[in-house]
Enzyme design. Structure first.
Site, mmCIF file in Angstrom:
data_model
loop_
_atom_site.group_PDB
_atom_site.id
_atom_site.type_symbol
_atom_site.label_atom_id
_atom_site.label_comp_id
_atom_site.label_asym_id
_atom_site.label_seq_id
_atom_site.Cartn_x
_atom_site.Cartn_y
_atom_site.Cartn_z
ATOM 1 N N TYR A 30 -11.429 7.260 -14.972
ATOM 2 C CA TYR A 30 -11.665 6.086 -14.128
ATOM 3 C C TYR A 30 -12.315 4.974 -14.941
ATOM 4 C CZ TYR A 30 -13.251 3.379 -10.062
ATOM 5 O OH TYR A 30 -13.466 2.388 -9.140
ATOM 6 N N THR A 70 -16.518 2.515 0.958
ATOM 7 C CA THR A 70 -15.081 2.512 1.225
ATOM 8 C C THR A 70 -14.644 3.932 1.583
ATOM 9 O OG1 THR A 70 -14.538 3.011 -1.083
ATOM 10 C CG2 THR A 70 -14.753 0.666 -0.475
ATOM 11 N N ASP A 81 0.848 -1.191 0.000
ATOM 12 C CA ASP A 81 0.000 0.000 0.000
ATOM 13 C C ASP A 81 0.883 1.241 0.000
ATOM 14 O OD1 ASP A 81 -3.226 0.358 0.721
ATOM 15 O OD2 ASP A 81 -2.000 2.130 1.145
ATOM 16 N N THR A 100 -21.468 -0.070 -5.903
ATOM 17 C CA THR A 100 -21.093 0.921 -4.904
ATOM 18 C C THR A 100 -20.780 0.222 -3.579
ATOM 19 O OG1 THR A 100 -22.588 2.502 -5.946
ATOM 20 C CG2 THR A 100 -21.775 3.050 -3.763
ATOM 21 N N ASN A 103 -5.538 -4.634 -6.545
ATOM 22 C CA ASN A 103 -6.679 -3.881 -6.032
ATOM 23 C C ASN A 103 -6.430 -2.375 -5.958
ATOM 24 O OD1 ASN A 103 -9.201 -3.518 -4.233
ATOM 25 N ND2 ASN A 103 -7.532 -2.799 -2.923
ATOM 26 N N SER A 119 -14.571 -2.583 -12.188
ATOM 27 C CA SER A 119 -15.683 -1.808 -11.648
ATOM 28 C C SER A 119 -16.879 -1.975 -12.571
ATOM 29 C CB SER A 119 -15.293 -0.320 -11.574
ATOM 30 O OG SER A 119 -16.433 0.502 -11.370
#
Length: 261
Positions: free
Chosen positions: A155, A190, A37, A187, A90, A142
């Protein structure tokens, strides 16, 4: 026996949101997990919290838009665990803007993190998966790869490209027993989406409209995406490759009248 007992996986963007839920689920399933991360401190805190579990957890600060950092971390994970059986690509950023309005800098940023980051994860994990006799790659796409939303040109472009790359790689590496799939969440509440709501002129109205866009009339939970990810990494999905698994509460089948079609 736990489905992922003794297997080793890398999760990018694993310190928060969907990524954190995936790490927790994989560890619960018995996997050794390497958490990458850009927030290295948070990744380390997660690894320490999960210490003492069946699976070993290591963490590192990784900017997936820098391929050399991805390469180094994947190698570190493979060395620490003695093998690599899977990777979950991810990590991502959500930068709004239409094709007309998005800046070149924002376009390049979303492409570098969302798309180049997925490519880098695949590039450097595949040799280790091959050495292990096969493995599983899960890329985070997505619903924006499947249906259009105003104001998200960059995106959506990255998430559509991830779907196409997933399908291509599934064909390329299937003969080597490397399965490649992607997940298309609807959706999910997060931190990334929370920031969108916090900056909206009317957050309550936006939340209500997003709820109504799903056949189940609610947001998804990160744990629900994590469950789908664990399935795709496991032998329960041994004959599943090149698939985009929609974890979207029926968003993509809800017609303009608000009725499921």
């Amino acid at each position: 026996m736990k489905r992922l007992q003794g297997r080793a996986c890398v999760v990018t963007g694993g310190a928060a949101g969907i990524g954190e839920a995936i790490v927790v689920r994989l560890v619960e399933e018995g996997a050794h997990v390497a958490v990458a991360d850009v927030d290295g401190e948070r990744a380390q805190e997660l690894a320490e919290r999960l210490s003492g579990s069946d699976g070993e957890v290591l963490a590192g600060r990784v900017d997936v838009s820098v391929p050399s950092e991805v390469a180094d971390f994947v190698e570190r994970a493979a060395q620490a665990f003695g093998r690599l059986d899977g990777i979950v690509n991810n990590a991502g950023v959500a930068i709004p803007g239409s094709a007309e309005d998005i800046s070149e800098a924002d376009w390049d940023r979303v492409m570098s993190v969302n798309l180049k980051g997925v490519w880098a994860g695949m590039k450097y994990a595949i040799p280790h998966l091959r050495a292990a006799g096969g493995g599983s790659i899960v890329n985070m796409s997505s619903v924006q790869a499947l249906v259009g939303f105003p104001g998200w040109a960059g995106y959506a472009a990255t998430k559509g490209a991830i779907l196409s790359l997933t399908q291509q790689a599934a064909v390329e590496y299937g003969p080597e027993r490397i399965r490649v799939n992607c997940i298309a969440p609807g959706t999910i509440m997060t931190p990334m989406n929370q920031r969108i709501f916090e900056t909206a002129p009317d957050p309550d109205s936006l939340i209500a409209s997003w709820n109504a866009s799903h056949a189940l009339r609610r947001f998804g939970e990160s744990a629900e995406v994590a469950a789908a990810t664990a399935f795709l990494l496991s032998d329960d999905a041994s004959f599943v490759t090149g698939t985009c698994l929609r974890v979207d509460g029926g968003l993509t089948v809800l017609g303009p009248s608000g009725q499921a079609t």
